[in-house]
Each structure stands twice: as C-alpha cells, then as structure tokens.
Scaffold this motif. Sequence first.
Motif, short mmCIF file in Angstrom:
data_model
loop_
_atom_site.label_atom_id
_atom_site.label_comp_id
_atom_site.label_asym_id
_atom_site.label_seq_id
_atom_site.Cartn_x
_atom_site.Cartn_y
_atom_site.Cartn_z
N LEU A 121 -2.11 10.68 5.50
CA LEU A 121 -0.99 9.76 5.75
C LEU A 121 0.33 10.31 5.21
O LEU A 121 1.39 10.12 5.82
N THR A 122 0.29 10.96 4.05
CA THR A 122 1.52 11.43 3.41
C THR A 122 1.87 12.87 3.73
O THR A 122 3.03 13.28 3.58
N ARG A 145 -12.78 9.62 -0.45
CA ARG A 145 -12.35 9.31 0.92
C ARG A 145 -10.91 8.82 0.93
O ARG A 145 -10.12 9.19 1.81
N LEU A 146 -10.55 7.97 -0.04
CA LEU A 146 -9.18 7.48 -0.13
C LEU A 146 -8.21 8.64 -0.35
O LEU A 146 -7.11 8.67 0.22
N TRP A 147 -8.61 9.60 -1.16
CA TRP A 147 -7.74 10.76 -1.40
C TRP A 147 -7.49 11.51 -0.10
O TRP A 147 -6.35 11.86 0.22
N THR A 148 -8.55 11.73 0.68
CA THR A 148 -8.41 12.44 1.95
C THR A 148 -7.50 11.67 2.90
O THR A 148 -6.61 12.26 3.54
N VAL A 149 -7.71 10.37 3.00
CA VAL A 149 -6.87 9.54 3.87
C VAL A 149 -5.42 9.56 3.39
O VAL A 149 -4.48 9.64 4.21
N PHE A 159 0.84 -1.20 0.00
CA PHE A 159 0.00 0.00 0.00
C PHE A 159 0.88 1.25 0.00
O PHE A 159 0.61 2.22 -0.72
N GLY A 160 1.96 1.21 0.78
CA GLY A 160 2.85 2.36 0.89
C GLY A 160 3.62 2.65 -0.38
O GLY A 160 3.81 3.81 -0.76
N THR A 161 4.07 1.61 -1.06
CA THR A 161 4.86 1.78 -2.27
C THR A 161 3.98 1.97 -3.50
O THR A 161 4.12 2.94 -4.25
N ASN A 162 3.06 1.03 -3.71
CA ASN A 162 2.25 1.04 -4.93
C ASN A 162 1.31 2.23 -4.99
O ASN A 162 1.08 2.79 -6.07
N HIS A 163 0.76 2.61 -3.84
CA HIS A 163 -0.21 3.72 -3.84
C HIS A 163 0.34 4.99 -3.21
O HIS A 163 0.47 6.02 -3.89
N LEU A 164 0.65 4.96 -1.93
CA LEU A 164 0.98 6.20 -1.22
C LEU A 164 2.24 6.88 -1.77
O LEU A 164 2.28 8.11 -1.88
#
Length: 300
Positions: free
Chosen positions: A287-288, A279-283, A111-116
């Motif tokens: 996180l980042t 919601r994912l964008w806000t999260v 999740f951290g590499t592929n997305h965030l």
Amino acid sequence: MTTFTTAQVPDMTGRTVVVTGANSGIGRIAAQVLAARGAHVVLAVRDLAKGAAAAATMTGDVEVRRLDLADLASVRAFAQDCTGPIDLLINNAGLMIPPLGRTADGFELQFGTNHLGHFALTNLLLPQVRGRVVTVASGAHRGGKIDFADPNWERRPYRAFPAYAQSKLANLLFTAELQRRLTEVGSPVRATAAHPGLASTNLLGHLDQQRSLWNRLQMTLVHRFAQSEADGALPTLYAAVADVPGGSYAGPGGFLEGRGAPKLVGRSKAARDEAVARRLWTVSEELTGVTFPLAAQPAR
C-alpha cells in the motif's frame, strides 16, 4: 519496585528525538520532558503554527518540522530532510473515531494515519535510527481485527470505532514484526509500544461533539475519571527510556489499565499472531511502496 516518573528519564544530551503529533496531548508532554533532559527534539507536526506554539512552551533544543501522516508525499519529504542520526523515534500522532475520511492516498483516515503513515515513516528513517522506536497504541486494540479483504472500509459501511480498533491493533502487530525483523538482521535498535490508558487529551474531541444524552453522559464520566496528559505520557516515556526488551508493551498499572504508574502490560491474542503480523507488513509495503531497509549485519 520503583515507580516510574519523569525523574527516571536520563540525561538525553547529545541525542536526537523525533516525536510525531508533538503539538498537543501526550506527544507534547513527552517532547517537553525529553527536551528538558537535554535532547534535541523534533516536533513533527501537521500544523506548523500549532507546533511553534507548543515549542514556545518548552525549554531546551526544540525544532518544528511539518509532517502530515495522511499524505505519503509529506512523509517522504520529512524523511528526506532528516539527514542525521536519530536516537529515538516516537510514533505518537493519531486520530480517534472521526467521521469517515480518506488520506491523500485514498486510505481510510485512521488506518492510513495511525498505521500506514507511521509504517512508512519508520522504515524510511530506520537507517538513521540508532536507539528505539516507540509506537503509541491503545487498549482499544483488544476490539480490533485486521480485515485484509477491506482494510480501508471501501466495501462495507464505515464504523468509526472498529476502524480505530483495527488501526491500534495494527500498531501492535507492526511493533512485533518490526522487532522480529530487527532481531533477524542483528540490529541493536529496539521496537516497543505503549498506551496511555484513559487520558484526557484532544483525541476525545470528536466524542465531545456527540449530541445524544447517552454520549454526553459517557464523555462526562470519561473526563471525570481520565488521568491527566502528563500521567498519560508516562507509559510512552517508560517504553522510550526504561530497560525493557524489544517488543515490550507499556501501559498504566491501575484498574483495567485506565490509569496509574506505567508497567509492562499484556495484549490481545490477535496482537500476538505472528502470521497476521507478517501478512500485515506485506500488505503495508504494498500500500505504501515502502519496504524494510536494513540488511543482515555481517558476522563478527
């Protein structure tokens, strides 16, 4: 309808392209093709030695820069060093079904590499992007679900494939929400996505290490029927240069989208959920610590 091949990639002279994970697999092939068409291509890689080895096999104007998507400090440093305009950003790098791991910032590794990591990189570079952002997803997104209560697998037993599927679903939700925001502010930049189908790349390395007879049989079948890296890179190139609308998703046009010439393909219902995308964008911002940087363009 003309079948898309690398021959349809236009002259890229004078354009700058950034490709993450460009030292191997479909990222290397995409970078190689774009450099051969005249682009200045930045290979954004974690291992500079591997990046240099890949660059040595390419013709054209190629540059290697270090980028570790599993470390937000590295992402910020890379973005800070990119001072000129970027015509094409290809978010290609990724991990597939590794053992449980954590990024430098404590996120689950996939999740951290592929997305965030790509979420942060894209938003940090977006003021300089003047063409297109392509994010490489996967057919595995169809098995994905965004667990907002535990996106980083801190409260439940880790399961590698569901974690991978979540990260790939996140790639498509990110693309959709990015395009919505670009349209909202009047930006000409387009966000698209692609998946390579079943391609024989080093992403399958962790599966090759499985010892059970069933897993080894599965991998034998995968490698037997998988298409080449070159064919696997075609959907990425199609999403990058073909005349397709923002928000498009490209993949192989053959059986079950496993192989074949690229075309626009569908996505799961979950990947079309606008509320979850927002919601994912806000999260992801929380996180980042990275936010959407563009303001609305003045009316003409």
